[in-house]
Design an enzyme around this catalytic site. Structure first.
Site, PDB file in Angstrom:
ATOM      1  N   ASP A   1       0.993  -1.156  -0.066  1.00 46.08           N
ATOM      2  CA  ASP A   1       0.083   0.157   0.040  1.00 46.08           C
ATOM      3  C   ASP A   1       0.745   1.310  -0.024  1.00 46.08           C
ATOM      4  OD1 ASP A   1      -2.079   1.674   0.187  1.00 46.08           O
ATOM      5  OD2 ASP A   1      -3.226   0.650   1.611  1.00 46.08           O
TER       6      ASP A   1
HETATM    7  C1  NOJ Z   1      -3.769   3.987   0.158  1.00 47.34           C
HETATM    8  C2  NOJ Z   1      -5.252   3.104   0.306  1.00 47.34           C
HETATM    9  O1  NOJ Z   1      -5.067   2.435   1.685  1.00 47.34           O
HETATM   10  C3  NOJ Z   1      -5.391   2.236  -0.859  1.00 47.34           C
HETATM   11  O2  NOJ Z   1      -6.294   1.608  -0.849  1.00 47.34           O
HETATM   12  C4  NOJ Z   1      -5.362   2.918  -2.194  1.00 47.34           C
HETATM   13  O3  NOJ Z   1      -5.217   1.848  -3.230  1.00 47.34           O
HETATM   14  C5  NOJ Z   1      -3.762   3.563  -2.398  1.00 47.34           C
HETATM   15  N1  NOJ Z   1      -3.697   4.273  -1.237  1.00 47.34           N
HETATM   16  C6  NOJ Z   1      -3.640   4.437  -3.473  1.00 47.34           C
HETATM   17  O4  NOJ Z   1      -4.250   5.456  -3.654  1.00 47.34           O
END
Ligand code: NOJ
Length: 763
Positions: A288
């Protein structure tokens, strides 16, 4: 065949069978031998620097391509760009990657396209309320086509975290509390994004996230620690991910969160043992956002080099946003901490996905090959999804026998439209609308105006500037309008920003002075229809005796206003059902239907309300059961609940065998009768209980569901084709098995039904 059956069959709108498998079998080969061969050949030509570049995803800085980014791509230091949606920029980035690098490896262009790109569908929790894999698949299909027109080829959805805490802002992005529902709908979303051919025009790679346990963040606070015993993890939180792996989700995302003391991004047991070894998952595992770097913040590593080491050892292939891999991996290899063969495997996973997407053949996007954005057919699909996602929670007039909904267009001469969300095309869109635009929205007010009779007067007062406003100065004006009308429709709830990532709430009442507004308006003798637009279940109990109807519309997206108006005027019957339990009070959280029985289960006769407790009652005199003294033990509205304008009855529920041999198939059949004068959809739900297990089993588990259309005054037969494998669970040894013994089964309209059909699994 009886006439009743023939009629029933002709009325049944056949649903594509979405099957769910809990079997132990490893995932099918994600990629063909040809793709693996091509990826391996390419890998064999790569320098270590080029390999490390493939592990890195960077954020697009915006409208033009700065020199440093172009240069990094030229040097082969970038594999993927996230958050660029300008087609010209994306094509230019691809051009640099394929024409100006030694090996011409195209880029993955990632974007969070979660519930629509330009045509915004209901938030995922709302889509889950449709209980329709077809609708969910269609939403993802449209999102894929629209976003691929901008050059995007990878989305970070579906989010299939089981969510049982409505305080958690990301419950909006989830598919609810139940592993079975979430597994089926998550798989449908994967199919919608990817189709059966990832390389086809308009297909994009899906990403099952957040692996795993993120939904159990303590106290519903985002990013917080999750402690989930392995058995519960396997039985509740992992099944939707296993299903996503089986249906070929091209990628998984490791969660930010700490799982049982080891943050998921560095959790070797979870990522290596479960995902790669037990499930044989061959897709890309991406971190993530900065979650590799954050291993240090968690306190799992002392520095970024250690973070890179831990994530790589756990099997995270690509690093999103931070640079721990690219900055440290060469040193880790030189020091023999990481073997180059381990990096090769990571790179191979990524190259295979690029080949599968067809990017080597077609790196550029020609927008002419894709449908127009927000075209009428997309808008219609979004309207259909929104309409089927709305859940009618309450429809009992305070004044008359007859319910207020549907509103009779002929006799209604004046409608008072009240509330800050009645005419707000932005707030109805919900969280995760990076690319959605208010200008495409049909607001609730516009929807009513479009569908009301010409002679009906519609008067509007927003009362508040936003959903958190506490200013009561417009209350009197609103009351005057309500008094002057035949019916008041009050649109309250939450603005989009109150749910979603990092937007958790400790109180989940209607925010601001909205509860006071309902109090105030309830003085009127005009019936009040409350339409709630929100990103989570809200606490509604205190409102029930002040309004006549409650329609829960979630954040319904671009076409929400029209969809809601159709339901209010009875052009269609509400058919959504709750994908998550609604608590009566905050202190009941977590509350979900598939709870364990406990040794002292709560029941009506054991419940003593706090005001009825005799003074100085002996400690053991109150029943000694798993209850709260100050609220009921049941939720306000159970999982699966939703009212209709039709009246359904269930008949002849029967199971094909009362003793079923382990390893065999069986059927459950029934008749659903619509005893009303309106055509409507019903969502038929099948629950079981495994009475004795090597680990305790929930009091109910959803094992099947079907959305069926039943015409007025007619019946349809419904059959569930089941297998004893559907009753398997992770046992005391954390092995997936169906255990012999006694079961109960019930089929009905929501999870509060009685399980009254006994059957046995036998060896
Ligand atoms: C953080 C989020 O937790 C995730 O779900 C998302 O896809 C990513 N950022 C990218 O924006």
């Amino acid at each position: 065949m009886s006439t009743k059956f023939i009629q029933a069959f002709s009325n049944l709108k056949l649903n594509l069978e979405y099957s769910f498998s809990m079997s132990n079998s490893p995932a099918f080969n994600l990629y063909s031998a040809d793709i693996s061969k091509k990826a391996k050949q390419l890998l064999s030509k790569m320098t270590l620097d080029e390999k490390l570049g493939q592990l890195s995803q960077v954020c697009s800085p915006g409208a033009h391509i700065p020199d440093y980014l172009a240069e990094s791509i030229r040097q082969g230091r970038i594999s993927s760009v996230i958050n660029e949606v300008d087609l010209n920029v994306n094509n230019a980035l691809q051009r640099i990657a394929v024409e100006e690098t030694r090996l011409g490896i195209p880029l993955l262009i990632g974007r969070d396209v979660i519930h629509g790109f330009k045509t915004i569908f209901p938030i995922p929790l709302g889509q889950a309320a449709t209980w329709s894999p077809e609708i969910v698949e269609k939403g993802a299909r449209i999102a894929a086509e629209e976003s691929s027109k901008a050059g995007v080829n990878w989305t970070f959805a579906p989010m299939i975290d089981i969510a049982r805490d409505p305080r958690w802002g990301r419950i909006a992005e989830s598919l609810g509390e139940d592993p079975h529902l979430c597994s089926i709908l998550g798989a449908a979303m994967v199919k919608g994004f990817q189709t059966d051919d990832l390389s086809s025009i308009g297909s994009i790679a899906a990403c099952a996230k957040h692996f795993a346990g993120y939904g159990a963040s303590e106290s519903g606070r985002d990013y917080n620690t999750a402690n989930i015993p392995e058995n519960e993890l396997r039985n509740v939180y992992l099944p939707p991910f296993h299903q996503a792996a089986k249906v070929g989700a091209a990628s998984f995302m490791a969660s930010f969160s700490d799982l049982n003391g080891v943050p998921a991004t560095g959790n070797r047991w979870l990522l290596k043992q479960v995902l790669r070894e037990e499930w044989n998952y061959q897709g890309v595992l991406v971190s993530d956002w900065e979650s590799i770097k954050e291993l240090q913040v968690h306190g799992l590593s002392a520095n970024e080099k250690d973070s890179a080491y831990l994530a790589a050892k756990a099997g995270v292939d690509m690093e999103m946003a931070s640079t721990c891999y690219i900055d440290n991996m060469a040193a880790l290899i030189a020091e023999h901490q990481i073997d180059e063969a381990e990096v090769d495997q990571m790179v191979l996973n990524i190259l295979q996905m690029k080949f599968a997407l067809g990017l080597f053949e077609n790196p550029f996007t020609d927008p002419q090959t894709l449908p127009e954005l927000v075209n009428p057919s997309n808008r219609n699909a979004a309207k259909d999804a929104a309409q089927k996602s709305c859940v009618l929670l309450h429809n009992r007039s305070r004044f008359e026998q007859r319910p207020v909904l549907p509103i009779d267009r002929e006799s209604t001469k004046r409608i008072a439209v009240i509330g800050p969300l009645a005419n707000d095309g932005y707030e109805q869109l919900g969280t995760w609308i990076f690319d959605g635009e208010e200008k495409h929205s049909v607001t609730c007010l516009a929807g009513l105006e479009a569908l009301a009779n010409d002679s009906t007067g519609i008067v509007f007062e927003p009362v508040f500037a936003n959903s958190r406003d506490r200013d009561t100065q417009h209350f009197d004006k609103a009351l005057d309008l309500v008094n002057s009308a035949d019916v008041a429709i009050v649109y309250l709830g939450e603005e989009s920003i109150l749910s979603g990532e990092a937007h958790s709430r400790a109180n989940i009442d209607l925010p601001g002075a909205q509860p006071e507004l309902i109090d105030y308006l309830s003085q009127s003798n005009t019936p009040i229809v409350l339409v709630v637009l929100a990103g989570r279940p809200l606490i509604l109990e205190s409102l029930l005796d002040k309004v006549d109807s409650i329609l829960y519309a979630w954040h319904p997206g671009t076409m929400g206003g029209l969809a809601i108006a159709e339901l209010l005027f009875g052009e269609a019957s509400p058919s959504g059902k709750l994908p998550v339990s609604f608590p009566r009070v905050l202190g009941q959280i977590p509350i979900y239907y598939a709870q364990k029985n406990s040794g002292r289960p709560a029941s009506e006769d054991k419940y003593v309300y706090i005001d009825d407790v005799p003074e100085r009652a002996p400690q053991t005199s109150l029943g000694m059961a798993a209850t709260h003294l100050d609220t009921h033990f049941s939720p306000l509205y159970p999982f699966g609940f939703g009212l209709s304008y039709a009246r359904f009855e269930y008949h002849e529920v029967c199971i094909s065998h009362s003793e079923i041999k382990l390893g065999s198939a069986f059927e459950v059949s029934l008749i659903v009768e619509n005893k009303s004068d309106v055509d409507a959809d019903e969502i038929v739900q099948l629950y079981i209980r495994d009475l004795v297990g090597s680990v305790t089993r929930p009091v109910k588990e959803l094992k099947g569901f079907k959305r069926v259309t039943v015409k007025a005054n007619s019946s349809v037969p419904v059959t569930f084709k089941m297998h004893t494998d559907d009753l398997a669970f992770y046992d005391i040894c954390n092995q997936l098995n169906a255990e012999s013994g006694d079961f109960l089964l019930g089929v009905g309209a929501d999870s509060s039904l009685e399980l009254n059909i006994p059957f046995k699994l036998v060896k």
